[in-house]
Enzyme design. Structure first.
Site, PDB file in Angstrom:
ATOM      1  N   LYS A  59       0.836  -1.201   0.000  1.00  0.00           N
ATOM      2  CA  LYS A  59       0.000   0.000   0.000  1.00  0.00           C
ATOM      3  C   LYS A  59       0.873   1.255   0.000  1.00  0.00           C
ATOM      4  CE  LYS A  59      -3.775  -2.452   2.189  1.00  0.00           C
ATOM      5  NZ  LYS A  59      -4.426  -2.890   3.407  1.00  0.00           N
ATOM      6  N   GLN A 103      -5.218  -1.625   9.614  1.00  0.00           N
ATOM      7  CA  GLN A 103      -4.956  -2.931   9.002  1.00  0.00           C
ATOM      8  C   GLN A 103      -5.587  -4.044   9.850  1.00  0.00           C
ATOM      9  OE1 GLN A 103      -3.333  -3.424   5.945  1.00  0.00           O
ATOM     10  NE2 GLN A 103      -4.111  -5.493   6.226  1.00  0.00           N
ATOM     11  N   ASP A 126     -11.566   2.446   3.739  1.00  0.00           N
ATOM     12  CA  ASP A 126     -11.861   1.014   3.594  1.00  0.00           C
ATOM     13  C   ASP A 126     -13.369   0.797   3.427  1.00  0.00           C
ATOM     14  OD1 ASP A 126      -9.932  -0.861   3.351  1.00  0.00           O
ATOM     15  OD2 ASP A 126      -9.645  -1.217   5.499  1.00  0.00           O
TER      16      ASP A 126
END
Ligand code: NAP
Length: 289
Positions: A59, A103, A126
């Site tokens: 990422k 995460q 997200d």
């Protein structure tokens, strides 16, 4: 190829992702050329799960290449719920941060849903905050989860007709199954969602014009479960004898599916690309740039 079989287009997710990332890079460069700051993604990592470390590296690299700023906030696996949520609160309050990604999975006994709830929905790149999930259900604009967006991108880029198609989604997770089903409904597909209690999974899959496998169960979907000419998107990531395999028996699907994504190099690169897309979208909404 035997009678009834057809050529299968194997999706090159990396090539598609590179094309989209280049377009994002150009967009970011034009923002920066106007004297504005670049969009910024903050990633929160708790603990040192090797898979998470590798995802985060990918990422960060993708952000850099797109000209976006990225920040990493590493916390030890022993961090408390309060400590993790305090970092999220700081990032919420930081005007130079556009996207916040925590995460997952979090080490035990941390509660991921509490942490997600702490993220400002405007920075929830997200797309997992209940406000964004609700916006998706309500058909309102909002940040959508990255993998489902990647799946739609694959289908659109290959000209798969969704309107009126019967789409079958195997899996009902909040991360993938449910949101991709909603995105498909939004595009006027007729959607069936399957899960571990579905009776006659094979029979339902055989009806699918578009088949999305998101079960995390190696080689679950057999070749003869695939209707001739179906578009098959396999997002499963499983390892058998050190080899990555999907939820679909790839070799058996060749010659039956019209379109097929491999487990490696399929939807994965698009998931990261959609994270960049969401970070830019969050930046634009927040700054009006
Ligand atoms: P998850 O939370 O474990 O959900 C799996 C879903 O599949 C559940 O709804 C489960 O049903 C259903 N399922 C499992 N086994 C089944 C079976 N034998 N028959 C029918 N349904 C079954 O997983 P997830 O987070 O959605 O991820 C799914 C897979 O995608 C994993 O392999 C993950 O690693 C991969 N993934 C890939 C990407 C990417 O970018 N390529 C991104 C995210 C995830 P129940 O609800 O009844 O238990």
């Amino acid at each position: 190829m035997s009678e009834g079989e057809r050529a299968t287009v194997i999706v090159d997710g990396m090539a598609l992702a590179n094309e989209l990332r280049e377009a994002l890079r150009i967009e970011v460069a034009s923002i920066v050329a106007r004297g504005l700051r670049a969009p910024c993604l903050a990633v929160v990592l708790v603990g040192d799960n090797p898979a998470s470390l590798s995802y985060i590296r990918g990422k960060r690299r993708a952000c850099e290449r797109a000209g976006m700023a990225s920040r990493e906030h590493d916390l030890p696996a022993t961090a408390t719920q309060h400590e993790v949520e305090s970092v999220v609160a700081e990032l919420n309050a930081d005007d130079s941060v556009d996207g916040i990604l925590v995460q997952l999975p979090l080490p035990k006994p941390l509660d991921a849903s509490g942490v997600i709830l702490a993220i400002d929905p405007a920075k929830d790149v997200d797309g997992l905050h209940p406000e964004n999930a609700g916006r998706l259900v309500a058909g309102l604009p909002g940040l959508r989860p990255c993998t489902p967006l990647g799946i739609l991108e694959v289908l659109d880029r290959h000209g798969v007709r969704l309107e009126g198609a019967h789409a079958v989604v195997v899996g009902r997770s909040t991360l993938v199954g449910k949101p991709v089903a909603l995105l498909l409904v939004e595009r006027n597909a007729t959607v069936t969602i399957c899960h571990s209690r579905t009776r006659d999974l094979a029979g339902v899959c055989r009806e699918a014009d578009v088949l999305v496998a998101a079960a995390g169960s190696p080689l679950l979907l057999k070749g003869d479960w695939i209707k001739l000419g179906a578009a098959v998107v396999d997002i499963g990531v499983n390892v058998i004898d050190g080899r990555q395999v999907g939820d679909v028996d790839f070799d058996a699907a060749l010659g039956r599916a019209s379109l097929l994504t491999p487990s490696r190099g399929g939807v994965g690169p698009l998931t990261i690309t959609m994270l960049l897309h969401n970070t830019l979208a969050a930046y634009r909404r927040r700054t009006g740039a």
